[in-house]
Design a protein around this motif. Structure first.
Motif, PDB file in Angstrom:
ATOM      1  N   LEU A   1      42.962  32.669  33.341  1.00  0.00           N
ATOM      2  CA  LEU A   1      42.378  33.380  34.936  1.00  0.00           C
ATOM      3  C   LEU A   1      41.848  34.520  34.596  1.00  0.00           C
ATOM      4  CD1 LEU A   1      45.714  36.112  36.019  1.00  0.00           C
ATOM      5  CD2 LEU A   1      44.516  33.214  36.987  1.00  0.00           C
TER       6      LEU A   1
ATOM      7  N   TYR B   1      41.172  34.976  44.163  1.00  0.00           N
ATOM      8  CA  TYR B   1      42.769  35.995  44.269  1.00  0.00           C
ATOM      9  C   TYR B   1      43.237  36.012  45.984  1.00  0.00           C
ATOM     10  CZ  TYR B   1      41.534  35.688  39.937  1.00  0.00           C
ATOM     11  OH  TYR B   1      41.434  35.169  37.976  1.00  0.00           O
ATOM     12  N   ASP B   2      42.276  36.383  46.415  1.00  0.00           N
ATOM     13  CA  ASP B   2      42.845  36.647  47.662  1.00  0.00           C
ATOM     14  C   ASP B   2      43.680  35.846  48.244  1.00  0.00           C
ATOM     15  OD1 ASP B   2      41.835  39.414  47.802  1.00  0.00           O
ATOM     16  OD2 ASP B   2      39.789  38.512  49.116  1.00  0.00           O
TER      17      ASP B   2
ATOM     18  N   LEU C   1      45.073  33.176  47.471  1.00  0.00           N
ATOM     19  CA  LEU C   1      46.752  33.109  46.400  1.00  0.00           C
ATOM     20  C   LEU C   1      47.354  34.340  46.917  1.00  0.00           C
ATOM     21  CD1 LEU C   1      45.317  32.025  42.987  1.00  0.00           C
ATOM     22  CD2 LEU C   1      46.794  30.636  44.546  1.00  0.00           C
ATOM     23  N   VAL C   2      47.138  35.744  47.151  1.00  0.00           N
ATOM     24  CA  VAL C   2      47.763  36.760  48.046  1.00  0.00           C
ATOM     25  C   VAL C   2      48.402  36.106  48.984  1.00  0.00           C
ATOM     26  CG1 VAL C   2      47.372  39.437  48.506  1.00  0.00           C
ATOM     27  CG2 VAL C   2      46.602  38.484  46.567  1.00  0.00           C
TER      28      VAL C   2
ATOM     29  N   HIS D   1      43.210  42.505  42.197  1.00  0.00           N
ATOM     30  CA  HIS D   1      43.209  41.680  42.770  1.00  0.00           C
ATOM     31  C   HIS D   1      43.931  40.979  43.108  1.00  0.00           C
ATOM     32  CE1 HIS D   1      38.995  43.284  44.213  1.00  0.00           C
ATOM     33  NE2 HIS D   1      38.382  43.621  42.746  1.00  0.00           N
ATOM     34  N   LEU D   2      45.610  41.441  42.035  1.00  0.00           N
ATOM     35  CA  LEU D   2      46.152  39.965  42.107  1.00  0.00           C
ATOM     36  C   LEU D   2      47.554  40.460  41.486  1.00  0.00           C
ATOM     37  CD1 LEU D   2      47.346  36.712  42.136  1.00  0.00           C
ATOM     38  CD2 LEU D   2      46.685  36.162  39.707  1.00  0.00           C
TER      39      LEU D   2
ATOM     40  N   ALA E   1      42.143  28.048  45.432  1.00  0.00           N
ATOM     41  CA  ALA E   1      43.082  28.624  45.854  1.00  0.00           C
ATOM     42  C   ALA E   1      44.633  27.201  46.024  1.00  0.00           C
ATOM     43  CB  ALA E   1      43.955  29.608  46.716  1.00  0.00           C
TER      44      ALA E   1
ATOM     45  N   ARG F   1      49.287  43.039  43.675  1.00  0.00           N
ATOM     46  CA  ARG F   1      49.719  42.640  45.248  1.00  0.00           C
ATOM     47  C   ARG F   1      50.560  40.595  45.717  1.00  0.00           C
ATOM     48  NH1 ARG F   1      43.706  41.024  46.662  1.00  0.00           N
ATOM     49  NH2 ARG F   1      44.480  40.815  48.945  1.00  0.00           N
TER      50      ARG F   1
END
Length: 243
Positions: free
Chosen positions: A34, A44-45, A47-48, A87-88, A17, A91
């Motif tokens: 991606l 992705y988590d 990055l969120v 997932h992205l 990330a 969010r």
């Protein structure tokens, strides 16, 4: 080729990330390639989390996804369109108009592959391409084959890939047998490539793909020829590479 060893999946996800976040900060209107699957979910988590903390702005980012199952519509929870939104995309503040996934509902494979390849070119190519690594060395849905496929194409999935993906479906019979995928040439035109890989079950293919012969029978091996590749793996996945 740069290899970053993380102690576990959480650290791997943070490291990956950070690399993607740096790309966005350096070029806010960058084009991200991606990937889906279990490997990038933690990335992705992370990055969120950066977005929620006010450290990352996706408003000018564009994205192109590697692949999509042929025959699945956007509402199907196993489609990669659905995955990316879950997932992205839903969010963060990325513009939905700037997110792109191959259209799995287009029955005209030739037309869809041509459209998607032209779309990627219209963006000026991919600045950073995120990849996972299949047990048989596939990247995207580029399966072991006699040649490296150059551009976006429709592929017949191998039995090993169908077997690996059946855990996401009610049964193996429900797994689509074809997919649209960026070609090896498309992937190799990305300016930077980031590979995330975790788990002891990937150790053999990591060693084979990145330290063995370059061959279309191990599609990921072509990445040895790219000038800017970073592999982020946990200790288990990197256990068999030469030291």
């Amino acid at each position: 080729m740069r290899i970053i060893e993380a102690k576990d999946y959480k650290e791997l996800s943070k490291q990956a990330a950070n690399i993607i976040a740096a790309q966005i900060v350096m070029k806010p209107d960058c084009v991200l390639g991606l990937a889906t699957g279990s490997s990038p979910i933690g990335t992705y988590d992370q990055l969120v989390e950066k977005y929620e903390n006010g450290d990352l702005d996706f408003s000018k980012v564009s994205s192109v996804n590697l692949d999509e199952y042929r025959g699945l519509d956007h509402e199907n929870d196993q489609s990669y369109y659905y995955f990316m939104h879950e997932h992205l995309f839903d969010r963060v503040n990325i513009d939905a108009e700037n997110t792109n996934v191959p259209d799995g509902t287009n029955p005209d494979a030739e037309a869809e592959c041509k459209r998607y390849e032209e779309l990627i070119r219209s963006y000026g190519g991919v600045d950073l391409q995120l990849l996972g690594l299949g047990h048989n060395g596939h990247i995207g849905f580029n399966e072991p084959a006699p040649i490296f496929e150059k551009e976006t194409h429709c592929v017949d999935l191998t039995e090993s890939t169908i077997e690996a993906n059946k855990r996401f479906f009610a049964s193996a019979d429900d797994v689509p047998k074809q997919a649209y995928t960026m070609g090896i040439g498309t992937i190799m035109r990305a300016k930077k490539i980031l590979v995330v890989v975790s788990g002891a079950d990937k150790a053999d293919i990591v060693a084979k793909a990145f330290f063995g012969d370059v061959t279309p029978e191990v599609p990921a091996s072509i990445l040895q020829m790219h000038p800017d590749v970073t592999i982020v793996g946990d200790a288990e996945a990197l256990a068999k590479i030469p030291r």
